[in-house]
Design a protein around this motif. Structure first.
Motif, PDB file in Angstrom:
ATOM      1  N   CYS A 190      61.409  14.981  60.840  1.00  0.00           N
ATOM      2  CA  CYS A 190      62.194  15.114  62.076  1.00  0.00           C
ATOM      3  C   CYS A 190      62.730  16.529  62.263  1.00  0.00           C
ATOM      4  O   CYS A 190      63.055  16.930  63.374  1.00  0.00           O
ATOM      5  CB  CYS A 190      63.342  14.119  62.084  1.00  0.00           C
ATOM      6  SG  CYS A 190      64.635  14.504  60.892  1.00  0.00           S
ATOM      7  N   ALA A 210      66.208  10.718  52.840  1.00  0.00           N
ATOM      8  CA  ALA A 210      65.101  11.230  52.015  1.00  0.00           C
ATOM      9  C   ALA A 210      65.525  12.379  51.110  1.00  0.00           C
ATOM     10  O   ALA A 210      64.750  12.825  50.272  1.00  0.00           O
ATOM     11  CB  ALA A 210      63.961  11.689  52.921  1.00  0.00           C
ATOM     12  N   LEU A 229      59.361  22.982  56.825  1.00  0.00           N
ATOM     13  CA  LEU A 229      58.376  21.903  56.874  1.00  0.00           C
ATOM     14  C   LEU A 229      57.084  22.389  56.231  1.00  0.00           C
ATOM     15  O   LEU A 229      56.669  23.532  56.435  1.00  0.00           O
ATOM     16  CB  LEU A 229      58.126  21.468  58.329  1.00  0.00           C
ATOM     17  CG  LEU A 229      59.327  20.818  59.052  1.00  0.00           C
ATOM     18  CD1 LEU A 229      58.920  20.404  60.469  1.00  0.00           C
ATOM     19  CD2 LEU A 229      59.872  19.620  58.296  1.00  0.00           C
ATOM     20  N   ALA A 240      59.427  17.746  55.022  1.00  0.00           N
ATOM     21  CA  ALA A 240      60.373  18.754  54.553  1.00  0.00           C
ATOM     22  C   ALA A 240      60.023  19.242  53.157  1.00  0.00           C
ATOM     23  O   ALA A 240      59.501  18.494  52.334  1.00  0.00           O
ATOM     24  CB  ALA A 240      61.779  18.169  54.559  1.00  0.00           C
ATOM     25  N   PRO A 298      68.035  11.088  58.697  1.00  0.00           N
ATOM     26  CA  PRO A 298      67.949   9.703  59.175  1.00  0.00           C
ATOM     27  C   PRO A 298      67.222   8.780  58.196  1.00  0.00           C
ATOM     28  O   PRO A 298      67.333   7.561  58.287  1.00  0.00           O
ATOM     29  CB  PRO A 298      67.177   9.825  60.495  1.00  0.00           C
ATOM     30  CG  PRO A 298      66.391  11.079  60.370  1.00  0.00           C
ATOM     31  CD  PRO A 298      67.221  12.015  59.514  1.00  0.00           C
ATOM     32  N   GLN A 299      66.472   9.350  57.284  1.00  0.00           N
ATOM     33  CA  GLN A 299      65.660   8.544  56.362  1.00  0.00           C
ATOM     34  C   GLN A 299      66.260   8.459  54.959  1.00  0.00           C
ATOM     35  O   GLN A 299      65.662   7.855  54.065  1.00  0.00           O
ATOM     36  CB  GLN A 299      64.267   9.177  56.241  1.00  0.00           C
ATOM     37  CG  GLN A 299      63.442   9.120  57.495  1.00  0.00           C
ATOM     38  CD  GLN A 299      63.163   7.695  57.919  1.00  0.00           C
ATOM     39  OE1 GLN A 299      63.740   7.183  58.870  1.00  0.00           O
ATOM     40  NE2 GLN A 299      62.286   7.023  57.186  1.00  0.00           N
TER      41      GLN A 299
HETATM   42 FE1  SF4 Z   1      64.094  14.810  58.710  1.00  0.00          FE
HETATM   43 FE2  SF4 Z   1      65.137  13.986  56.392  1.00  0.00          FE
HETATM   44 FE3  SF4 Z   1      62.587  14.746  56.495  1.00  0.00          FE
HETATM   45 FE4  SF4 Z   1      64.528  16.554  56.718  1.00  0.00          FE
HETATM   46  S1  SF4 Z   1      64.076  15.284  54.903  1.00  0.00           S
HETATM   47  S2  SF4 Z   1      62.684  16.424  58.002  1.00  0.00           S
HETATM   48  S3  SF4 Z   1      66.099  15.427  57.845  1.00  0.00           S
HETATM   49  S4  SF4 Z   1      63.469  12.992  57.548  1.00  0.00           S
END
Ligand code: SF4
Length: 64
Positions: free
Chosen positions: A14, A58, A27, A33, A55-56
């Protein structure tokens, strides 16, 4: 400073972490990421806020 780790299975690319902390996150070629940790990241980045903003859920922090 703790080292952030990305769970690439959970990341949806995201870009929230990258916009909040461009010195720490970028990215990768798959649009997920990755951690880059550039100079000056310590002062400019609130990692806890980034962890909460993903949001995940992660991103985790590894204390060093
Ligand atoms: Fe989005 Fe989380 Fe992935 Fe970052 S780590 S790109 S905030 S989903």
């Amino acid at each position: 400073m703790p080292i952030p780790k990305i769970d690439k299975e959970k990341c949806i690319g995201c870009g929230t972490c990258v916009s909040l902390c461009p010195l720490v996150f970028d990215l990768d070629e798959e649009g997920k990421a990755k951690v880059i940790m550039q100079t000056g990241a310590d002062e400019k980045c609130d990692l806890k806020n980034v962890v909460e903003s993903c949001p995940q859920e992660a991103i985790s922090l590894e204390e060093k």
